[in-house]
Scaffold this motif. Structure first.
Motif, short mmCIF file in Angstrom:
data_model
loop_
_atom_site.label_atom_id
_atom_site.label_comp_id
_atom_site.label_asym_id
_atom_site.label_seq_id
_atom_site.Cartn_x
_atom_site.Cartn_y
_atom_site.Cartn_z
N SER A 42 -12.16 7.89 0.40
CA SER A 42 -10.75 7.21 0.03
C SER A 42 -10.72 6.41 1.51
CB SER A 42 -9.65 8.34 -0.04
OG SER A 42 -9.82 9.12 -1.17
N ASN A 44 -7.83 4.05 3.50
CA ASN A 44 -6.36 3.14 4.06
C ASN A 44 -6.59 2.11 4.55
OD1 ASN A 44 -4.88 5.84 3.20
ND2 ASN A 44 -5.52 6.73 5.03
N LYS A 46 -6.42 -1.92 5.77
CA LYS A 46 -5.39 -2.72 6.50
C LYS A 46 -5.92 -4.26 6.28
CE LYS A 46 -6.08 -0.52 10.35
NZ LYS A 46 -5.89 0.02 11.52
N ARG A 327 -6.30 3.91 -1.06
CA ARG A 327 -5.30 4.94 -1.26
C ARG A 327 -3.94 4.52 -0.83
NH1 ARG A 327 -6.72 8.26 -5.13
NH2 ARG A 327 -8.27 9.69 -4.78
N SER A 328 -4.17 3.46 0.27
CA SER A 328 -2.74 2.80 0.63
C SER A 328 -3.24 1.49 1.37
CB SER A 328 -2.18 3.48 1.95
OG SER A 328 -2.94 3.61 3.07
N TYR A 329 -2.30 0.35 1.48
CA TYR A 329 -2.73 -0.84 2.16
C TYR A 329 -1.51 -1.22 3.09
CZ TYR A 329 -3.59 -5.90 2.41
OH TYR A 329 -3.49 -7.21 3.15
N THR A 330 -1.92 -1.27 4.24
CA THR A 330 -1.05 -1.74 5.32
C THR A 330 -1.14 -3.28 5.77
OG1 THR A 330 -1.14 0.30 6.10
CG2 THR A 330 -0.29 -1.11 7.79
N VAL A 337 3.78 -0.76 4.62
CA VAL A 337 2.72 0.25 4.20
C VAL A 337 2.93 0.66 2.68
CG1 VAL A 337 1.51 2.64 4.52
CG2 VAL A 337 2.66 1.52 6.47
N THR A 338 1.97 0.42 1.77
CA THR A 338 1.81 0.41 0.64
C THR A 338 1.11 1.74 0.17
OG1 THR A 338 2.66 -1.78 -0.01
CG2 THR A 338 1.83 -0.56 -1.92
N ASP A 339 1.66 2.73 -0.50
CA ASP A 339 0.82 3.69 -1.20
C ASP A 339 0.75 3.37 -2.53
OD1 ASP A 339 0.83 5.52 1.12
OD2 ASP A 339 2.75 6.26 0.59
N ILE A 340 -0.79 3.29 -2.81
CA ILE A 340 -1.24 2.77 -4.00
C ILE A 340 -0.84 3.89 -5.29
CG2 ILE A 340 -3.16 1.91 -5.35
CD1 ILE A 340 -2.34 0.38 -2.91
N ASP A 341 -0.17 3.22 -6.29
CA ASP A 341 0.39 4.11 -7.27
C ASP A 341 -0.56 3.47 -8.64
OD1 ASP A 341 2.17 4.28 -9.81
OD2 ASP A 341 2.98 5.86 -8.46
#
Length: 415
Positions: A42, A44, A46, A327-330, A337-341
């Motif tokens: 996983s 994160n 950027k 899992r997230s994109y900053t 910061v966007t948590d991936i849904d």
């Protein structure tokens, strides 16, 4: 996806040649095998992980250059920028100064419809246009230098095309829409991909033996989507998931994803649990972001049935074949910061590739007004200062801001 389906895709779909070696001078061993069901990595992600040598381009806003949010053509070169939206095609200088609106939308002479497919032929400075609501017999040619339409290119198959590019500077490579020749025709078009010359003469094609199931038709052929941008041509069947590398009229598997699927036989209307890999239109030499969509059934919203999907996003490092689930994109510049849904069809604000292999992010004024000042060593201080100045002076009705750069090579993430 089951192994039997993969084997059929690789060995029965097309005449394949297995390659391990170089792609246009880049040392790359392939195919890449991606076990997506068992991906344990996983990440994160950027913005600064992906882009290098950045600069901002502020697109000038005038009464004649107000851009729509739905942009379907974007070419960024050294001396010019071409942008197309549902209102027409615009030309800006390389630093963002508005030059002229080249083409209007409408039904009059030398106008195009809102529904168009574009390809910019950089070597000849031509904009090629399939006018979806106009004539299906040809591809329009617009000369950017003389600012006029030239004689159209006749289509070897006079139907709507889903994809087309200029291939080897003298040919068009294309793919027609699924059902472009309807199944009730005596001889349905068998080609997943075809090549023609500029006179409209058919040269060659790759026949598809892969079909789609639809309750109203006896047979539908799968077509291939075309992905370019890093000087290579990649192909993918519409309802299968192997990505192919195309060279010398032959294809070879480039990326083979493995996952459990809800259906062995692709269906136009999928079964619940059916999964498909979805790709960005253009490629770059360093990485690939793709998503794995899973059909979750139909939901009733305000009296209408809507298809529901779950999405998982992945990053592939092309230099070594390593991959991980995002899992997230900053965004290091916006401070967002966007948590991936799994309900997200796209990652908001994620970086995109251009036809020339460069990268861009499109910032709209309302996004900038909500951003925070975030400074780190990820980008040069000069870039942060320039960004702060743009945010301070921009107003809500201004055109978007472009961040332009090149892919970071090699990637630090997924080493």
């Amino acid at each position: 996806m089951k192994k039997t389906r993969l084997l059929l895709t690789i060995f029965c779909l097309l005449p394949t040649v297995w390659n391990c070696g170089r792609l246009n001078g880049q040392q790359t061993t392939f195919p890449f095998h991606l076990d997506l069901d068992n991906c344990k990595v996983s990440i994160n992600l950027k913005l600064s992980d992906l882009i290098d040598s950045c600069r901002f381009i502020q697109l000038e806003t005038t009464s004649k250059s107000i851009l729509d949010n739905n942009i379907n053509l974007l070419y960024i070169g050294k001396n010019k920028i071409l942008i197309g939206d549902r209102n027409g095609v615009y030309k800006f200088s390389g630093d963002g100064k508005f030059i002229k609106k080249l083409i209007n939308t409408g039904r009059g002479p030398n106008e195009i419809s809102e529904a168009c497919v574009f390809h910019y032929y950089e070597a000849k400075n031509l904009l090629l246009i399939e006018n979806r609501l106009g004539s299906k017999d040809n591809i329009l040619r617009y000369d950017i230098q003389s600012e006029r339409f030239l004689t159209p290119i006749k289509k070897c198959f006079p139907v709507n095309w889903s994809d087309f590019i200029v291939y080897q500077d003298s040919l068009l490579m294309g793919s027609i829409e699924i059902g472009g020749y309807l199944p009730q025709d005596p001889i349905p078009n068998p080609y997943a991909l075809f090549i023609q010359n500029f006179k409209g003469e058919f040269i060659s094609g790759i026949k598809s033996t892969k079909r789609l199931v639809h309750e109203n038709y006896k047979e539908l052929f799968q077509r291939m989507s075309i992905h370019t941008g890093d000087k290579n041509v990649y192909l993918k069947n519409s309802h299968d998931d192997t990505i192919f590398y195309f060279n010398n009229n032959k294809v070879s598997p480039y990326i083979i994803p493995f996952f459990k699927n809800g259906s062995d036989i692709p269906k136009m209307i999928p079964d619940v649990g059916t999964k498909h890999v979805r790709l960005e239109k253009y490629a770059n030499k360093s990485f690939m972001i793709f998503n794995l969509s899973e059909f979750g059934g139909w939901k009733n919203e305000n009296g209408f049935s809507r298809a529901a999907y779950n999405y998982n996003f992945y990053l592939l490092n092309k230099s070594n074949g390593k991959y991980g689930q995002i899992r997230s994109y900053t965004d290091d510049l916006l401070g967002k910061v966007t948590d991936i849904d799994k309900s997200m069809k796209n990652i908001p604000g994620v970086i995109n590739s251009l036809p020339n292999g460069k990268l861009y992010v499109l910032y709209f004024p309302h996004e900038l007004s909500k951003s925070i000042n975030l400074k780190s060593s990820a980008f040069p201080e000069k870039l942060y200062s320039e960004f702060s100045l743009i945010k301070k002076n921009i107003i809500e009705t201004d055109n978007p801001i472009l961040l332009l750069g090149v892919p970071k090579t090699p990637l630090i993430i997924l080493k």
